[in-house]
Scaffold this motif. Sequence first.
Motif, PDB file in Angstrom:
ATOM      1  N   GLU A  82       0.822  -1.206   0.000  1.00 45.22           N
ATOM      2  CA  GLU A  82       0.000   0.000   0.000  1.00 45.22           C
ATOM      3  C   GLU A  82       0.861   1.262   0.000  1.00 45.22           C
ATOM      4  OE1 GLU A  82      -2.815   0.539   3.209  1.00 45.22           O
ATOM      5  OE2 GLU A  82      -3.547   2.382   2.292  1.00 45.22           O
TER       6      GLU A  82
ATOM      7  N   TRP B 149      -4.614  -4.854  -1.673  1.00 46.26           N
ATOM      8  CA  TRP B 149      -3.955  -5.122  -0.381  1.00 46.26           C
ATOM      9  C   TRP B 149      -4.955  -5.190   0.785  1.00 46.26           C
ATOM     10  CZ3 TRP B 149      -2.584  -0.841  -3.443  1.00 46.26           C
ATOM     11  CH2 TRP B 149      -3.187   0.362  -3.090  1.00 46.26           C
ATOM     12  N   ASP B 150      -6.130  -4.535   0.628  1.00 50.31           N
ATOM     13  CA  ASP B 150      -7.145  -4.631   1.682  1.00 50.31           C
ATOM     14  C   ASP B 150      -7.725  -6.047   1.746  1.00 50.31           C
ATOM     15  OD1 ASP B 150      -7.279  -1.798   2.340  1.00 50.31           O
ATOM     16  OD2 ASP B 150      -8.391  -1.504   0.475  1.00 50.31           O
TER      17      ASP B 150
ATOM     18  N   ASP C  54      -3.760  -2.303   8.288  1.00 52.17           N
ATOM     19  CA  ASP C  54      -5.142  -2.104   7.835  1.00 52.17           C
ATOM     20  C   ASP C  54      -5.932  -1.613   9.045  1.00 52.17           C
ATOM     21  OD1 ASP C  54      -7.300  -2.225   6.009  1.00 52.17           O
ATOM     22  OD2 ASP C  54      -7.977  -4.053   6.990  1.00 52.17           O
TER      23      ASP C  54
ATOM     24  N   ASP D 207      -0.948  -5.059   3.067  1.00 52.33           N
ATOM     25  CA  ASP D 207      -1.452  -3.903   3.809  1.00 52.33           C
ATOM     26  C   ASP D 207      -0.737  -3.930   5.159  1.00 52.33           C
ATOM     27  OD1 ASP D 207      -2.758  -1.864   5.062  1.00 52.33           O
ATOM     28  OD2 ASP D 207      -4.697  -2.341   4.144  1.00 52.33           O
TER      29      ASP D 207
END
Length: 340
Positions: free
Chosen positions: A116, A266-267, A136, A133
């Motif tokens: 990210e 990436w989430d 997150d 991530d």
Amino acid sequence: MQSLRQCASRQAMLVGKQNARLAPHRSPIVLARVPSAKAGEAKAAPADAVALNELMEVAILAAEKGAEVVREALDRPRSISFKGATDLVTETDKASEDAVLAVLRKHYPRHALLGEEGGVSGDTDSSYLWCVDPLDGTTNFAHSYPAFAVSVGVVRGVTPVAGCVVEFTGGPHAWATRTFAAHTGRPTTCNGKPVRVSQVSDVRRSLLVTGFGYEHDEAWAANMELFKEFTDVCQGVRRLGAAAVDLCHLSMGVVDGYWEYRLKPWDMAAGIVIAQEAGATITTMDGRPFSVFERSMLASNTLLHQQIMDKTDPKTRGLLAANVDLSPWFVPPGYDTSRR
Ligand code: IPD
Ligand code: CA
Ligand code: CA
């Protein structure tokens, strides 16, 4: 290394190509799958395939390294800057990403990486794309509000095949972590114990979760309407603020369904394989097969999928009819999304 801005600006070129591949078709509800590692399976694994278990073990190592960085920062003052009007980033996001990527580069120097904070690096000719991530739920972390997580997933083509999420739970004076891990063909575990999605089959008995990105656009407004509509019919809609954690909560049955527009690879990468191997069904919000580059995601315990989609599908079609861009995004230039 390529910045995400450069990566996004190359999307137009790639998106046309990918749209053709992901042309709307409305059934069946399936997540694109790669061959699993199960013994006796008819299909041979692709010649360049890395053992799924090995990918998962490296995802765990990398996520735990990132989590160490986050853990050390928990009781220290935050160093915060802004990526957008409301979009925060902290020094810890960056330090965690460095720690995660160092592990991945050591084990797979030829794989492609998408972080990210740092964007694309590595070899985009690779069959594998790691989506990281490093923190997150940054806003939660900035306020010491649970939940947040480190999320490390690996994708082949458009499909997450292995991943690990280290979730921070508790709160000041009582922080704890739990580690979710999965690869295709292996039941999801939390701290080593198998977890499974819920058995709730009526939306009126469900607890759901959603999220809202930082861009307050048409999709964001449409989801505000969905939030209202679902709040009216189910037992509650939560907005926790960490997509990877939401998917892990689905995998262990503490929520029954989750949808969101405009999540990034990436989430989702790690959380998707974690939820799927715990029994979840995952599609776009209008019922097309899921890809990690899609801009809408609906994940449910399977039993509720159609009931949730009865509301998310028309809303999403409405956005498409109004020419809102929901085409795939953040495909690293040169990365082959057609691999199986
Ligand atoms: C965000 C969180 C949030 C979701 C946003 C994401 P970040 O990620 O996952 O729950 O609603 O769409 O961008 O910025 O905290 O890593
Ligand atoms: Ca995120
Ligand atoms: Ca983040």
